[in-house]
Design a protein around this motif. Structure first.
Motif, short mmCIF file in Angstrom:
data_model
loop_
_atom_site.label_atom_id
_atom_site.label_comp_id
_atom_site.label_asym_id
_atom_site.label_seq_id
_atom_site.Cartn_x
_atom_site.Cartn_y
_atom_site.Cartn_z
N CYS A 1 0.82 -1.18 -0.21
CA CYS A 1 0.08 -0.02 0.13
C CYS A 1 0.95 1.13 0.10
CB CYS A 1 -0.86 -0.12 1.25
SG CYS A 1 -2.08 -1.29 1.20
N ASP A 2 0.24 2.38 -0.32
CA ASP A 2 1.10 3.64 -0.29
C ASP A 2 1.28 4.10 1.00
OD1 ASP A 2 -1.30 4.83 0.15
OD2 ASP A 2 -1.66 5.42 -1.85
N ASN A 3 1.77 5.27 1.16
CA ASN A 3 2.07 5.91 2.44
C ASN A 3 1.06 6.88 2.79
OD1 ASN A 3 4.66 4.57 2.66
ND2 ASN A 3 5.21 6.12 1.24
N ALA A 4 -0.26 6.49 2.43
CA ALA A 4 -1.25 7.67 2.95
C ALA A 4 -1.19 7.53 4.54
CB ALA A 4 -2.59 7.14 2.43
N PRO A 5 -1.85 8.67 5.27
CA PRO A 5 -1.57 8.62 6.82
C PRO A 5 -2.52 7.44 7.35
CG PRO A 5 -2.09 10.83 6.04
CD PRO A 5 -2.00 10.07 4.84
N VAL A 6 -3.64 7.07 6.61
CA VAL A 6 -4.52 5.90 7.27
C VAL A 6 -3.68 4.71 7.05
CG1 VAL A 6 -6.55 7.25 7.00
CG2 VAL A 6 -5.89 5.76 5.19
N HIS A 7 -2.96 4.53 6.28
CA HIS A 7 -2.41 3.27 6.07
C HIS A 7 -1.06 2.97 6.87
CE1 HIS A 7 -3.73 3.42 1.63
NE2 HIS A 7 -4.62 3.37 2.40
N THR A 8 -0.30 4.27 7.38
CA THR A 8 0.72 4.31 8.63
C THR A 8 0.40 4.49 9.79
OG1 THR A 8 1.38 6.48 7.83
CG2 THR A 8 2.22 4.78 6.36
N ALA A 9 -1.04 4.64 10.13
CA ALA A 9 -1.26 4.99 11.47
C ALA A 9 -0.84 3.67 12.41
CB ALA A 9 -2.76 5.29 11.43
N HIS A 10 -0.72 4.00 13.66
CA HIS A 10 -0.14 3.16 14.55
C HIS A 10 -1.04 1.95 14.69
CE1 HIS A 10 3.38 4.95 15.87
NE2 HIS A 10 2.83 6.00 16.10
N PHE B 1 -0.27 -10.24 8.22
CA PHE B 1 0.55 -9.86 7.06
C PHE B 1 1.93 -9.10 7.05
CE2 PHE B 1 -4.19 -8.39 5.77
CZ PHE B 1 -4.51 -9.55 5.56
N GLU B 2 2.52 -9.36 6.01
CA GLU B 2 3.71 -8.75 6.02
C GLU B 2 3.71 -7.44 5.02
OE1 GLU B 2 7.32 -11.11 4.96
OE2 GLU B 2 6.36 -12.87 5.13
N THR B 3 4.60 -6.53 4.96
CA THR B 3 4.33 -5.26 4.50
C THR B 3 5.53 -5.01 3.50
OG1 THR B 3 5.39 -4.03 6.21
CG2 THR B 3 2.85 -4.26 6.06
N ALA B 4 5.30 -4.55 2.20
CA ALA B 4 6.17 -4.17 1.34
C ALA B 4 6.39 -2.60 1.28
CB ALA B 4 5.96 -4.66 0.01
N THR B 5 7.36 -2.33 1.69
CA THR B 5 7.75 -0.77 2.15
C THR B 5 7.62 -0.19 0.68
OG1 THR B 5 9.13 -1.34 3.80
CG2 THR B 5 9.29 0.88 3.04
N HIS B 6 7.01 1.01 0.98
CA HIS B 6 6.47 1.72 -0.36
C HIS B 6 7.29 3.15 -0.21
CE1 HIS B 6 4.25 2.99 -3.87
NE2 HIS B 6 4.11 4.31 -3.27
N PRO B 7 8.15 3.58 -1.33
CA PRO B 7 8.79 4.60 -1.21
C PRO B 7 7.91 5.96 -1.10
CG PRO B 7 9.36 3.38 -3.15
CD PRO B 7 8.34 2.91 -2.67
N PRO B 8 8.60 6.98 -0.61
CA PRO B 8 7.54 8.09 -0.36
C PRO B 8 7.24 8.95 -1.66
CG PRO B 8 9.79 8.70 0.34
CD PRO B 8 9.78 7.24 0.01
#
Length: 330
Positions: free
Chosen positions: A260-269, A280-287
Protein backbone atom coordinates in the motif's frame (compact mmCIF):
# COMPACT_ATOMS: atom_id res chain seq x y z
CA UNK A 1 13.43 22.49 -57.81
CA UNK A 2 10.26 21.16 -59.44
CA UNK A 3 9.89 19.87 -63.01
CA UNK A 4 8.29 23.11 -64.29
CA UNK A 5 11.26 25.20 -63.10
CA UNK A 6 13.73 22.77 -64.66
CA UNK A 7 11.93 22.88 -68.05
CA UNK A 8 11.80 26.68 -67.93
CA UNK A 9 15.52 26.87 -67.23
CA UNK A 10 16.32 24.44 -70.06
CA UNK A 11 14.17 26.44 -72.50
CA UNK A 12 15.87 29.68 -71.49
CA UNK A 13 19.35 28.19 -72.03
CA UNK A 14 18.18 26.74 -75.33
CA UNK A 15 16.95 30.15 -76.50
CA UNK A 16 20.26 31.77 -75.61
CA UNK A 17 22.16 29.04 -77.41
CA UNK A 18 20.09 29.61 -80.60
CA UNK A 19 20.64 33.38 -80.35
CA UNK A 20 24.40 32.87 -80.12
CA UNK A 21 24.37 30.40 -83.06
CA UNK A 22 22.33 32.84 -85.21
CA UNK A 23 24.47 35.85 -84.27
CA UNK A 24 27.74 34.23 -85.42
CA UNK A 25 26.87 34.34 -89.20
CA UNK A 26 25.84 37.97 -88.82
CA UNK A 27 22.03 37.71 -88.78
CA UNK A 28 20.29 40.82 -87.52
CA UNK A 29 18.12 40.78 -84.43
CA UNK A 30 14.75 41.07 -86.19
CA UNK A 31 15.55 38.11 -88.47
CA UNK A 32 16.50 36.01 -85.43
CA UNK A 33 13.19 37.02 -83.81
CA UNK A 34 11.15 35.93 -86.85
CA UNK A 35 12.95 32.56 -87.12
CA UNK A 36 12.56 31.81 -83.40
CA UNK A 37 8.87 32.76 -83.48
CA UNK A 38 8.34 30.20 -86.27
CA UNK A 39 10.00 27.43 -84.21
CA UNK A 40 9.08 28.21 -80.60
CA UNK A 41 5.81 30.10 -81.19
CA UNK A 42 4.33 31.18 -77.81
CA UNK A 43 7.46 30.20 -75.89
CA UNK A 44 9.78 32.27 -78.08
CA UNK A 45 11.80 34.97 -76.28
CA UNK A 46 10.88 38.65 -76.63
CA UNK A 47 12.69 41.01 -79.04
CA UNK A 48 14.32 42.85 -76.15
CA UNK A 49 15.80 39.59 -74.86
CA UNK A 50 17.14 38.74 -78.32
CA UNK A 51 18.63 42.24 -78.65
CA UNK A 52 20.33 41.97 -75.26
CA UNK A 53 21.92 38.58 -75.85
CA UNK A 54 22.80 39.27 -79.49
CA UNK A 55 24.70 42.38 -78.44
CA UNK A 56 26.53 40.39 -75.76
CA UNK A 57 27.60 37.70 -78.22
CA UNK A 58 28.77 40.30 -80.77
CA UNK A 59 31.04 41.74 -78.05
CA UNK A 60 32.67 38.34 -77.72
CA UNK A 61 30.68 36.67 -74.93
CA UNK A 62 30.72 32.87 -75.10
CA UNK A 63 28.75 31.79 -72.01
CA UNK A 64 25.01 31.31 -72.46
CA UNK A 65 24.29 31.28 -68.69
CA UNK A 66 23.20 34.32 -66.68
CA UNK A 67 25.83 36.09 -64.65
CA UNK A 68 25.57 35.40 -60.91
CA UNK A 69 23.77 38.16 -59.05
CA UNK A 70 25.51 39.64 -56.04
CA UNK A 71 22.37 39.76 -53.91
CA UNK A 72 22.29 40.64 -50.24
CA UNK A 73 24.75 38.70 -48.04
CA UNK A 74 23.15 36.51 -45.38
CA UNK A 75 24.45 37.95 -42.14
CA UNK A 76 21.38 37.61 -39.89
CA UNK A 77 22.16 33.96 -39.07
CA UNK A 78 25.81 34.62 -38.34
CA UNK A 79 27.55 32.70 -35.58
CA UNK A 80 27.54 35.85 -33.45
CA UNK A 81 23.74 36.11 -33.58
CA UNK A 82 23.35 32.38 -32.98
CA UNK A 83 25.48 32.70 -29.84
CA UNK A 84 23.41 35.67 -28.65
CA UNK A 85 20.14 33.79 -29.05
CA UNK A 86 21.54 30.69 -27.35
CA UNK A 87 22.80 32.74 -24.40
CA UNK A 88 19.38 34.35 -23.88
CA UNK A 89 17.63 30.97 -23.94
CA UNK A 90 20.09 29.39 -21.51
CA UNK A 91 19.65 32.30 -19.11
CA UNK A 92 15.85 32.04 -19.19
CA UNK A 93 14.25 28.89 -20.54
CA UNK A 94 10.84 30.61 -20.69
CA UNK A 95 11.94 33.65 -22.72
CA UNK A 96 9.59 34.44 -25.62
CA UNK A 97 10.67 34.68 -29.27
CA UNK A 98 9.38 38.25 -29.41
CA UNK A 99 11.60 39.25 -26.48
CA UNK A 100 14.64 37.62 -28.09
CA UNK A 101 13.95 39.51 -31.32
CA UNK A 102 13.75 42.83 -29.44
CA UNK A 103 16.99 42.25 -27.50
CA UNK A 104 19.02 41.01 -30.49
CA UNK A 105 17.43 43.42 -33.01
CA UNK A 106 16.59 40.49 -35.28
CA UNK A 107 13.31 39.68 -36.97
CA UNK A 108 11.01 37.10 -35.41
CA UNK A 109 11.43 34.86 -38.47
CA UNK A 110 15.22 34.90 -38.17
CA UNK A 111 15.00 34.08 -34.46
CA UNK A 112 12.72 31.13 -35.29
CA UNK A 113 15.23 29.89 -37.90
CA UNK A 114 18.14 30.17 -35.45
CA UNK A 115 16.27 28.35 -32.66
CA UNK A 116 14.92 25.50 -34.79
CA UNK A 117 17.51 25.08 -37.57
CA UNK A 118 20.77 26.06 -35.87
CA UNK A 119 20.21 25.38 -32.16
CA UNK A 120 17.83 22.43 -32.76
CA UNK A 121 15.58 23.56 -29.89
CA UNK A 122 11.82 23.50 -29.39
CA UNK A 123 9.61 24.82 -26.59
CA UNK A 124 7.85 22.15 -24.53
CA UNK A 125 5.65 22.15 -21.45
CA UNK A 126 7.01 20.95 -18.13
CA UNK A 127 5.98 17.46 -17.12
CA UNK A 128 3.83 17.30 -14.00
CA UNK A 129 5.20 15.09 -11.24
CA UNK A 130 3.57 14.44 -7.83
CA UNK A 131 6.39 16.04 -5.88
CA UNK A 132 9.94 17.23 -6.31
CA UNK A 133 11.83 14.54 -4.39
CA UNK A 134 14.78 15.33 -2.19
CA UNK A 135 18.02 13.41 -2.63
CA UNK A 136 17.21 11.34 0.48
CA UNK A 137 13.79 10.44 -0.91
CA UNK A 138 15.35 9.48 -4.25
CA UNK A 139 17.84 7.23 -2.44
CA UNK A 140 14.96 5.62 -0.53
CA UNK A 141 13.14 5.00 -3.81
CA UNK A 142 16.19 3.26 -5.29
CA UNK A 143 16.68 1.23 -2.12
CA UNK A 144 13.04 0.03 -2.03
CA UNK A 145 13.14 -0.96 -5.70
CA UNK A 146 16.38 -2.87 -5.10
CA UNK A 147 14.73 -4.67 -2.18
CA UNK A 148 11.91 -5.81 -4.46
CA UNK A 149 14.39 -7.08 -7.06
CA UNK A 150 16.28 -8.98 -4.37
CA UNK A 151 13.03 -10.35 -2.97
CA UNK A 152 11.95 -11.69 -6.34
CA UNK A 153 15.28 -13.34 -7.07
CA UNK A 154 14.84 -16.11 -9.60
CA UNK A 155 11.31 -17.03 -8.49
CA UNK A 156 9.32 -13.86 -9.13
CA UNK A 157 6.04 -15.75 -9.70
CA UNK A 158 6.00 -16.92 -6.09
CA UNK A 159 6.40 -13.33 -4.86
CA UNK A 160 3.64 -12.07 -7.17
CA UNK A 161 1.30 -14.74 -5.80
CA UNK A 162 1.87 -13.37 -2.28
CA UNK A 163 1.28 -9.67 -3.03
CA UNK A 164 -2.03 -8.09 -2.07
CA UNK A 165 -2.44 -4.41 -2.86
CA UNK A 166 -5.19 -1.84 -2.53
CA UNK A 167 -6.17 1.80 -2.26
CA UNK A 168 -9.11 4.18 -1.84
CA UNK A 169 -10.69 6.08 -4.74
CA UNK A 170 -13.76 8.24 -5.35
CA UNK A 171 -16.26 7.03 -7.94
CA UNK A 172 -18.89 9.56 -9.09
CA UNK A 173 -22.51 9.15 -10.14
CA UNK A 174 -21.42 10.83 -13.36
CA UNK A 175 -17.89 11.35 -14.61
CA UNK A 176 -17.62 13.35 -17.87
CA UNK A 177 -15.63 11.91 -20.75
CA UNK A 178 -12.22 13.37 -21.44
CA UNK A 179 -11.57 15.25 -24.68
CA UNK A 180 -9.67 12.28 -26.12
CA UNK A 181 -12.40 9.80 -25.17
CA UNK A 182 -15.08 11.91 -26.90
CA UNK A 183 -13.24 12.02 -30.26
CA UNK A 184 -15.30 10.90 -33.27
CA UNK A 185 -14.95 10.67 -37.05
CA UNK A 186 -16.36 13.46 -39.19
CA UNK A 187 -16.26 14.46 -42.87
CA UNK A 188 -13.47 16.86 -43.82
CA UNK A 189 -14.74 20.38 -44.27
CA UNK A 190 -17.80 19.84 -42.10
CA UNK A 191 -18.27 21.63 -38.78
CA UNK A 192 -16.56 20.09 -35.77
CA UNK A 193 -18.88 18.63 -33.11
CA UNK A 194 -19.23 20.71 -29.96
CA UNK A 195 -18.62 19.45 -26.44
CA UNK A 196 -19.79 21.43 -23.43
CA UNK A 197 -17.64 21.54 -20.33
CA UNK A 198 -19.09 19.30 -17.62
CA UNK A 199 -17.83 18.75 -14.08
CA UNK A 200 -18.16 15.46 -12.14
CA UNK A 201 -21.44 15.08 -10.26
CA UNK A 202 -21.60 15.86 -6.54
CA UNK A 203 -22.89 12.37 -5.79
CA UNK A 204 -19.99 10.02 -5.15
CA UNK A 205 -18.87 6.99 -3.16
CA UNK A 206 -15.49 6.18 -1.64
CA UNK A 207 -14.42 2.67 -2.67
CA UNK A 208 -11.59 0.85 -0.90
CA UNK A 209 -10.44 -1.92 -3.24
CA UNK A 210 -8.03 -4.76 -2.47
CA UNK A 211 -6.85 -7.15 -5.18
CA UNK A 212 -4.09 -9.56 -6.15
CA UNK A 213 -2.79 -11.13 -9.36
CA UNK A 214 -5.94 -13.28 -9.65
CA UNK A 215 -8.44 -10.45 -9.31
CA UNK A 216 -10.59 -8.57 -6.81
CA UNK A 217 -10.53 -9.63 -3.16
CA UNK A 218 -12.58 -6.99 -1.36
CA UNK A 219 -14.45 -3.75 -2.06
CA UNK A 220 -15.64 -1.62 0.85
CA UNK A 221 -17.83 1.43 0.22
CA UNK A 222 -18.16 4.61 2.25
CA UNK A 223 -20.76 7.24 1.36
CA UNK A 224 -19.95 10.91 0.88
CA UNK A 225 -19.17 12.62 4.18
CA UNK A 226 -17.65 9.53 5.85
CA UNK A 227 -13.91 9.84 6.46
CA UNK A 228 -11.49 6.93 6.22
CA UNK A 229 -9.77 6.89 9.61
CA UNK A 230 -7.17 4.60 11.09
CA UNK A 231 -9.88 2.67 12.96
CA UNK A 232 -11.96 2.38 9.79
CA UNK A 233 -8.96 1.07 7.84
CA UNK A 234 -8.26 -1.42 10.64
CA UNK A 235 -11.76 -2.86 10.29
CA UNK A 236 -11.27 -3.14 6.52
CA UNK A 237 -8.01 -5.06 7.02
CA UNK A 238 -9.84 -7.60 9.18
CA UNK A 239 -12.45 -7.96 6.44
CA UNK A 240 -9.60 -8.44 3.96
CA UNK A 241 -8.20 -11.33 6.00
CA UNK A 242 -11.59 -13.06 5.95
CA UNK A 243 -11.91 -12.46 2.19
CA UNK A 244 -8.46 -13.98 1.54
CA UNK A 245 -9.33 -16.99 3.69
CA UNK A 246 -12.53 -17.51 1.69
CA UNK A 247 -11.34 -16.73 -1.86
CA UNK A 248 -7.64 -17.69 -1.84
CA UNK A 249 -7.22 -20.87 0.15
CA UNK A 250 -3.62 -21.39 1.25
CA UNK A 251 -2.59 -17.80 0.62
CA UNK A 252 -2.48 -16.90 4.32
CA UNK A 253 -0.29 -19.93 5.00
CA UNK A 254 2.21 -18.90 2.31
CA UNK A 255 2.28 -15.39 3.74
CA UNK A 256 0.52 -12.26 2.47
CA UNK A 257 2.73 -9.40 1.33
CA UNK A 258 0.67 -6.23 1.69
CA UNK A 259 1.59 -3.40 -0.71
CA UNK A 260 0.00 0.00 0.00
CA UNK A 261 1.07 3.60 -0.39
CA UNK A 262 2.08 5.96 2.42
CA UNK A 263 -1.30 7.59 3.04
CA UNK A 264 -1.70 8.57 6.74
CA UNK A 265 -4.45 5.99 7.36
CA UNK A 266 -2.17 3.27 6.00
CA UNK A 267 0.75 4.21 8.26
CA UNK A 268 -1.22 4.95 11.43
CA UNK A 269 -0.13 3.00 14.55
CA UNK A 270 -3.52 1.32 14.85
CA UNK A 271 -3.33 0.22 11.19
CA UNK A 272 0.18 -1.18 11.64
CA UNK A 273 -1.01 -3.11 14.68
CA UNK A 274 -3.90 -4.54 12.65
CA UNK A 275 -1.47 -5.66 9.92
CA UNK A 276 0.56 -7.60 12.50
CA UNK A 277 -2.65 -8.99 14.04
CA UNK A 278 -3.78 -10.30 10.63
CA UNK A 279 -0.40 -11.92 10.02
CA UNK A 280 0.46 -9.81 6.99
CA UNK A 281 3.92 -8.72 5.96
CA UNK A 282 4.35 -5.29 4.43
CA UNK A 283 6.26 -4.23 1.34
CA UNK A 284 7.76 -0.83 2.13
CA UNK A 285 6.59 1.84 -0.29
CA UNK A 286 8.87 4.76 -1.27
CA UNK A 287 7.57 8.24 -0.37
CA UNK A 288 5.60 10.15 -3.03
CA UNK A 289 5.78 7.34 -5.60
CA UNK A 290 2.26 6.66 -6.95
CA UNK A 291 3.84 5.24 -10.12
CA UNK A 292 4.99 2.26 -8.03
CA UNK A 293 1.53 1.62 -6.53
CA UNK A 294 -0.44 -0.68 -8.91
CA UNK A 295 -3.81 0.74 -7.82
CA UNK A 296 -2.74 4.30 -8.64
CA UNK A 297 -1.39 3.73 -12.15
CA UNK A 298 -3.49 0.76 -13.28
CA UNK A 299 -6.59 -0.30 -11.35
CA UNK A 300 -8.29 3.01 -10.44
CA UNK A 301 -7.66 4.81 -13.77
CA UNK A 302 -9.10 1.87 -15.72
CA UNK A 303 -12.14 1.69 -13.44
CA UNK A 304 -12.89 5.40 -13.87
CA UNK A 305 -12.35 5.18 -17.62
CA UNK A 306 -14.95 2.38 -17.74
CA UNK A 307 -17.49 4.46 -15.77
CA UNK A 308 -17.00 7.78 -17.60
CA UNK A 309 -19.93 9.11 -19.57
CA UNK A 310 -22.47 6.92 -17.72
CA UNK A 311 -25.04 8.49 -15.40
CA UNK A 312 -26.00 6.53 -12.27
CA UNK A 313 -29.20 7.48 -10.47
CA UNK A 314 -28.04 6.48 -6.98
CA UNK A 315 -25.25 4.89 -4.97
CA UNK A 316 -26.59 1.35 -5.44
CA UNK A 317 -26.53 1.63 -9.24
CA UNK A 318 -22.97 2.95 -9.06
CA UNK A 319 -21.83 0.11 -6.77
CA UNK A 320 -23.44 -2.45 -9.10
CA UNK A 321 -21.48 -1.00 -12.06
CA UNK A 322 -18.22 -1.18 -10.10
CA UNK A 323 -18.88 -4.80 -9.14
CA UNK A 324 -19.75 -5.66 -12.76
CA UNK A 325 -16.53 -4.06 -13.99
CA UNK A 326 -14.38 -6.27 -11.74
CA UNK A 327 -16.53 -9.35 -12.36
CA UNK A 328 -15.75 -9.14 -16.09
CA UNK A 329 -12.02 -8.98 -15.30
CA UNK A 330 -11.92 -12.19 -13.27
Amino acid sequence: MNITCELTMLTKLEHQCVIRFSTKPGKNKKTIKVEMDCVYRESAPSLSTIQKWSSEFKRGRESIEDDPRPGRPVVATSQENIDKVEKLILEDGRVKVKSIAQVTNLSIGIVHDIIHDHLNMSKVSARWVPRMLTQLQKDMRVARCSDVIDLCGENDDAVLQRIVTGDETWVHHYGPESKQESMQWHIKGSAHPKKFKVVPSAGKVMATIFWDCEGKLLIDYKEKGVNITGQCYTNILRQLKDAIKEKRRGKLTKGVLLLCDNAPVHTAHIAKAAIVECGFETATHPPYSPDLAPSDFFLCPNLKKHLRGIFFSDDEALKAAVEEHFYTKE
